[in-house]
Write a protein that holds these residues in place. Structure first.
Motif, PDB file in Angstrom:
ATOM      1  N   PHE A  86       9.151   9.313  -0.396  1.00 20.66           N
ATOM      2  CA  PHE A  86       7.692   9.397  -0.433  1.00 20.66           C
ATOM      3  C   PHE A  86       7.072   8.094   0.075  1.00 20.66           C
ATOM      4  O   PHE A  86       6.130   8.109   0.878  1.00 20.66           O
ATOM      5  CB  PHE A  86       7.213   9.692  -1.850  1.00 20.66           C
ATOM      6  N   VAL A  87       7.585   6.967  -0.400  1.00 23.75           N
ATOM      7  CA  VAL A  87       7.032   5.668   0.004  1.00 23.75           C
ATOM      8  C   VAL A  87       7.234   5.442   1.499  1.00 23.75           C
ATOM      9  O   VAL A  87       6.304   5.017   2.217  1.00 23.75           O
ATOM     10  CB  VAL A  87       7.692   4.535  -0.803  1.00 23.75           C
ATOM     11  N   LEU A  88       8.426   5.727   1.997  1.00 23.46           N
ATOM     12  CA  LEU A  88       8.719   5.501   3.413  1.00 23.46           C
ATOM     13  C   LEU A  88       7.908   6.424   4.313  1.00 23.46           C
ATOM     14  O   LEU A  88       7.426   5.999   5.370  1.00 23.46           O
ATOM     15  CB  LEU A  88      10.216   5.693   3.667  1.00 23.46           C
ATOM     16  N   VAL A  89       7.740   7.674   3.919  1.00 21.90           N
ATOM     17  CA  VAL A  89       6.962   8.618   4.736  1.00 21.90           C
ATOM     18  C   VAL A  89       5.504   8.186   4.817  1.00 21.90           C
ATOM     19  O   VAL A  89       4.894   8.195   5.896  1.00 21.90           O
ATOM     20  CB  VAL A  89       7.087  10.046   4.174  1.00 21.90           C
ATOM     21  N   VAL A  90       4.941   7.792   3.672  1.00 21.53           N
ATOM     22  CA  VAL A  90       3.539   7.335   3.662  1.00 21.53           C
ATOM     23  C   VAL A  90       3.375   6.119   4.565  1.00 21.53           C
ATOM     24  O   VAL A  90       2.454   6.055   5.391  1.00 21.53           O
ATOM     25  CB  VAL A  90       3.092   7.006   2.226  1.00 21.53           C
ATOM     26  N   GLY A  91       4.271   5.139   4.436  1.00 23.38           N
ATOM     27  CA  GLY A  91       4.178   3.931   5.250  1.00 23.38           C
ATOM     28  C   GLY A  91       4.404   4.194   6.726  1.00 23.38           C
ATOM     29  O   GLY A  91       3.663   3.700   7.584  1.00 23.38           O
ATOM     30  N   ALA A  92       5.435   4.980   7.046  1.00 23.32           N
ATOM     31  CA  ALA A  92       5.755   5.257   8.447  1.00 23.32           C
ATOM     32  C   ALA A  92       4.654   6.066   9.121  1.00 23.32           C
ATOM     33  O   ALA A  92       4.312   5.825  10.294  1.00 23.32           O
ATOM     34  CB  ALA A  92       7.087   5.999   8.543  1.00 23.32           C
ATOM     35  N   ALA A  93       4.079   7.028   8.401  1.00 26.37           N
ATOM     36  CA  ALA A  93       2.999   7.836   8.978  1.00 26.37           C
ATOM     37  C   ALA A  93       1.788   6.969   9.303  1.00 26.37           C
ATOM     38  O   ALA A  93       1.152   7.130  10.367  1.00 26.37           O
ATOM     39  CB  ALA A  93       2.607   8.954   8.020  1.00 26.37           C
ATOM     40  N   PHE A  94       1.466   6.035   8.403  1.00 22.98           N
ATOM     41  CA  PHE A  94       0.328   5.153   8.668  1.00 22.98           C
ATOM     42  C   PHE A  94       0.596   4.260   9.875  1.00 22.98           C
ATOM     43  O   PHE A  94      -0.272   4.101  10.753  1.00 22.98           O
ATOM     44  CB  PHE A  94       0.032   4.281   7.450  1.00 22.98           C
ATOM     45  N   VAL A 139       0.829  -1.203   0.000  1.00 31.76           N
ATOM     46  CA  VAL A 139       0.000   0.000   0.000  1.00 31.76           C
ATOM     47  C   VAL A 139       0.864   1.253   0.000  1.00 31.76           C
ATOM     48  O   VAL A 139       0.551   2.248  -0.678  1.00 31.76           O
ATOM     49  CB  VAL A 139      -0.950  -0.018   1.215  1.00 31.76           C
ATOM     50  N   ALA A 140       1.975   1.231   0.750  1.00 34.61           N
ATOM     51  CA  ALA A 140       2.862   2.399   0.800  1.00 34.61           C
ATOM     52  C   ALA A 140       3.470   2.690  -0.567  1.00 34.61           C
ATOM     53  O   ALA A 140       3.598   3.857  -0.966  1.00 34.61           O
ATOM     54  CB  ALA A 140       3.961   2.170   1.828  1.00 34.61           C
ATOM     55  N   VAL A 141       3.839   1.649  -1.305  1.00 33.14           N
ATOM     56  CA  VAL A 141       4.388   1.851  -2.656  1.00 33.14           C
ATOM     57  C   VAL A 141       3.337   2.463  -3.568  1.00 33.14           C
ATOM     58  O   VAL A 141       3.615   3.407  -4.328  1.00 33.14           O
ATOM     59  CB  VAL A 141       4.905   0.517  -3.238  1.00 33.14           C
ATOM     60  N   LEU A 142       2.112   1.969  -3.500  1.00 32.15           N
ATOM     61  CA  LEU A 142       1.050   2.467  -4.368  1.00 32.15           C
ATOM     62  C   LEU A 142       0.714   3.927  -4.059  1.00 32.15           C
ATOM     63  O   LEU A 142       0.598   4.758  -4.972  1.00 32.15           O
ATOM     64  CB  LEU A 142      -0.197   1.594  -4.229  1.00 32.15           C
ATOM     65  N   LEU A 143       0.569   4.261  -2.776  1.00 37.00           N
ATOM     66  CA  LEU A 143       0.234   5.636  -2.410  1.00 37.00           C
ATOM     67  C   LEU A 143       1.425   6.567  -2.603  1.00 37.00           C
ATOM     68  O   LEU A 143       1.292   7.658  -3.161  1.00 37.00           O
ATOM     69  CB  LEU A 143      -0.226   5.683  -0.955  1.00 37.00           C
ATOM     70  N   GLY A 144       2.580   6.141  -2.139  1.00 37.62           N
ATOM     71  CA  GLY A 144       3.765   6.996  -2.212  1.00 37.62           C
ATOM     72  C   GLY A 144       4.190   7.291  -3.631  1.00 37.62           C
ATOM     73  O   GLY A 144       4.584   8.418  -3.958  1.00 37.62           O
ATOM     74  N   GLY A 165      -1.420  -3.867  10.878  1.00 41.13           N
ATOM     75  CA  GLY A 165      -1.931  -4.934  10.027  1.00 41.13           C
ATOM     76  C   GLY A 165      -3.442  -5.025  10.062  1.00 41.13           C
ATOM     77  O   GLY A 165      -4.090  -5.305   9.044  1.00 41.13           O
ATOM     78  N   ASP A 166      -4.033  -4.771  11.232  1.00 43.42           N
ATOM     79  CA  ASP A 166      -5.492  -4.819  11.356  1.00 43.42           C
ATOM     80  C   ASP A 166      -6.172  -3.711  10.561  1.00 43.42           C
ATOM     81  O   ASP A 166      -7.341  -3.848  10.167  1.00 43.42           O
ATOM     82  CB  ASP A 166      -5.903  -4.701  12.828  1.00 43.42           C
ATOM     83  N   LEU A 167      -5.461  -2.604  10.338  1.00 46.62           N
ATOM     84  CA  LEU A 167      -6.078  -1.439   9.712  1.00 46.62           C
ATOM     85  C   LEU A 167      -5.596  -1.173   8.292  1.00 46.62           C
ATOM     86  O   LEU A 167      -6.114  -0.268   7.631  1.00 46.62           O
ATOM     87  CB  LEU A 167      -5.795  -0.189  10.567  1.00 46.62           C
ATOM     88  N   VAL A 168      -4.628  -1.925   7.805  1.00 44.43           N
ATOM     89  CA  VAL A 168      -4.031  -1.582   6.508  1.00 44.43           C
ATOM     90  C   VAL A 168      -5.039  -1.671   5.371  1.00 44.43           C
ATOM     91  O   VAL A 168      -4.948  -0.914   4.388  1.00 44.43           O
ATOM     92  CB  VAL A 168      -2.806  -2.475   6.229  1.00 44.43           C
ATOM     93  N   HIS A 169      -6.029  -2.555   5.488  1.00 37.75           N
ATOM     94  CA  HIS A 169      -7.020  -2.660   4.402  1.00 37.75           C
ATOM     95  C   HIS A 169      -7.820  -1.375   4.238  1.00 37.75           C
ATOM     96  O   HIS A 169      -8.385  -1.125   3.166  1.00 37.75           O
ATOM     97  CB  HIS A 169      -7.972  -3.832   4.678  1.00 37.75           C
ATOM     98  N   THR A 170      -7.875  -0.538   5.278  1.00 44.79           N
ATOM     99  CA  THR A 170      -8.661   0.693   5.190  1.00 44.79           C
ATOM    100  C   THR A 170      -8.029   1.714   4.249  1.00 44.79           C
ATOM    101  O   THR A 170      -8.689   2.700   3.889  1.00 44.79           O
ATOM    102  CB  THR A 170      -8.842   1.322   6.577  1.00 44.79           C
ATOM    103  N   LEU A 171      -6.777   1.510   3.856  1.00 43.05           N
ATOM    104  CA  LEU A 171      -6.122   2.422   2.923  1.00 43.05           C
ATOM    105  C   LEU A 171      -6.440   2.098   1.460  1.00 43.05           C
ATOM    106  O   LEU A 171      -6.151   2.897   0.571  1.00 43.05           O
ATOM    107  CB  LEU A 171      -4.605   2.393   3.127  1.00 43.05           C
TER     108      LEU A 171
END
Length: 413
Positions: A277-285, A242-247, A305-311
């Protein structure tokens, strides 16, 4: 020049194209999320999406779809390696438009139909039967999870956004050739699970398909997609996916700005910026998901992990907001070239910039609203009763920040 210009300008329309001032769009989007959160926080006290939709056993692989997918793949690879200039241009365009962007609307409409279309799964089934190893020779390591797929997605976005010449036939040949070899060899060695965890396009399709409102497990069954969204299979590396896709989408928007283009960054500089960009998006989440009280250390580690699908709704919203015009118009060009037709693409959508600007806001804000609803419902299941409201505040702030940055990058830079 096979792809003159399109890779640098996927989305068309900007700040001046909006029917309302840009600040109003951002403030309105932030308020929409805040009001949504306030309403559900007090009116939505019990989880509603805990029970998944059950339509019975998924159907067997549809061989006729595999034949269709194989024929298309053979045509694209043949055009890329053996075709004329026009056919090669069509193959490169098909790679960047229909294979990458078109995968998302296909998964929303037809579910994980990629599983049926994939020629690589078909090759694995044939070789597995011939060699007497339908499940492969090796057991797929559990610790690998989705990490190979995340690496594959990162390799794709690097080619598109950071490589010196992403539109060249040679670059795309190397990428698709390597992808084919790795995918087939991995499938033969590890069996079908390789595609479920390591094939970047297969995994991307499977994740987005959980948000399909029409299909469940490749069966027609109209439903509330927020009920199937929590069934995204959790494994190591899913947050990285998800971080790669968003970032990467955020970096693509930022990289198209005039200020960034004038810097004339090197390939190394672009690569570092993409990774940031990818690391910031992932770390912030991860930080927002873990920012709650009343849980043990082990429970806190499990919350991302419980919430990652919400992205996933945010990913889909950004893809449509950023790539819609690119898919519709460059996709037409790719098909025309790939079929060697004498035709001209329609630019109906880009000729209506106010519509494009409005759609961008709707897709971004709509995706975030769905994410807020999914996160709230999940929080009711995972957070202690005393922290079900306060434990969501950090995630809410993150959603507002994502909305602001998404609209700013799409409409202002």
């Amino acid at each position: 020049m096979l792809l003159a210009g399109p890779l640098a300008t996927h989305g068309l329309g900007g700040q001046t194209d909006l029917p309302i001032p840009f600040p109003v769009a951002v403030i309105g989007g932030a308020w929409a999320l805040t009001i949504t959160f306030a309403v559900v926080a007090f009116a939505w006290r019990r989880p509603r999406f805990a029970e998944p939709v059950d339509v019975g056993r998924p159907p067997a692989i549809r061989s006729w779809l595999t034949v269709v997918g194989t024929l298309v793949t053979v045509w694209v690879y043949g055009a890329l390696f053996l075709g004329s200039d026009q056919l090669r241009a069509g193959a490169v365009g098909f790679f960047y438009t229909w294979l990458w962007v078109g995968l998302v609307p296909l998964a929303l409409v037809a579910g994980h139909v990629w599983r049926d279309l994939s020629p690589w799964r078909g090759v694995q089934r044939l070789l597995g039967r011939a060699l007497g190893r339908p499940q492969g020779y090796l057991r797929y390591p559990s610790w690998l999870g989705y990490w190979p797929a995340a690496a594959g997605l990162l390799a794709f976005v690097w080619l598109e956004l950071c490589s010196p010449d992403p539109g060249s036939t040679t670059s795309v040949r190397w990428w698709l050739g390597t992808y084919a070899v790795v995918t087939v060899v991995g499938g033969v060695l590890f069996g079908p699970r390789w595609f479920n965890r390591a094939d970047p396009f297969d995994v991307y399709s499977a994740v987005v398909a959980r948000l399909s409102p029409l299909v469940v497990d490749r069966r027609w069954h109209p439903h509330n997609p927020l009920r199937t969204l929590p069934t995204v299979p959790l494994d190591h590396g899913l947050i990285a996916i998800v971080a790669v896709l968003l970032g990467s989408t955020a970096f693509d928007s930022f990289g198209a700005s005039q200020e960034w283009q004038l810097r004339e960054m090197s390939t190394l500089g672009d690569t570092v910026a993409l990774l940031v960009f990818v690391l910031v998006v992932g770390a912030a989440f991860v930080a927002a998901a873990m920012a709650t009280g009343g849980v043990t250390r082990a429970q806190r580690r499990a919350l991302p992990g419980d919430l990652v699908h919400t992205l996933v709704p945010i990913v889909v919203g950004y893809v449509f907001a950023h790539y819609l015009t690119y898919l519709v118009e460059k996709g037409q060009r790719a098909v025309i070239d790939l079929l060697a037709l004498d035709a001209t693409p329609s630019f109906w959508l880009s000729e209506r910039p106010m519509l494009v600007g409005t759609l961008k806001v709707v897709f971004v804000v709509g995706g975030h609203i769905l994410a807020v609803l999914a996160a709230h419902d999940r929080a009711l299941l995972t957070l202690p009763r005393a922290h079900r409201l306060t434990g969501q505040l950090a995630m809410m702030v993150l959603m507002v920040a994502y909305t602001f940055m998404g609209l700013y990058l799409l409409l202002s830079v």
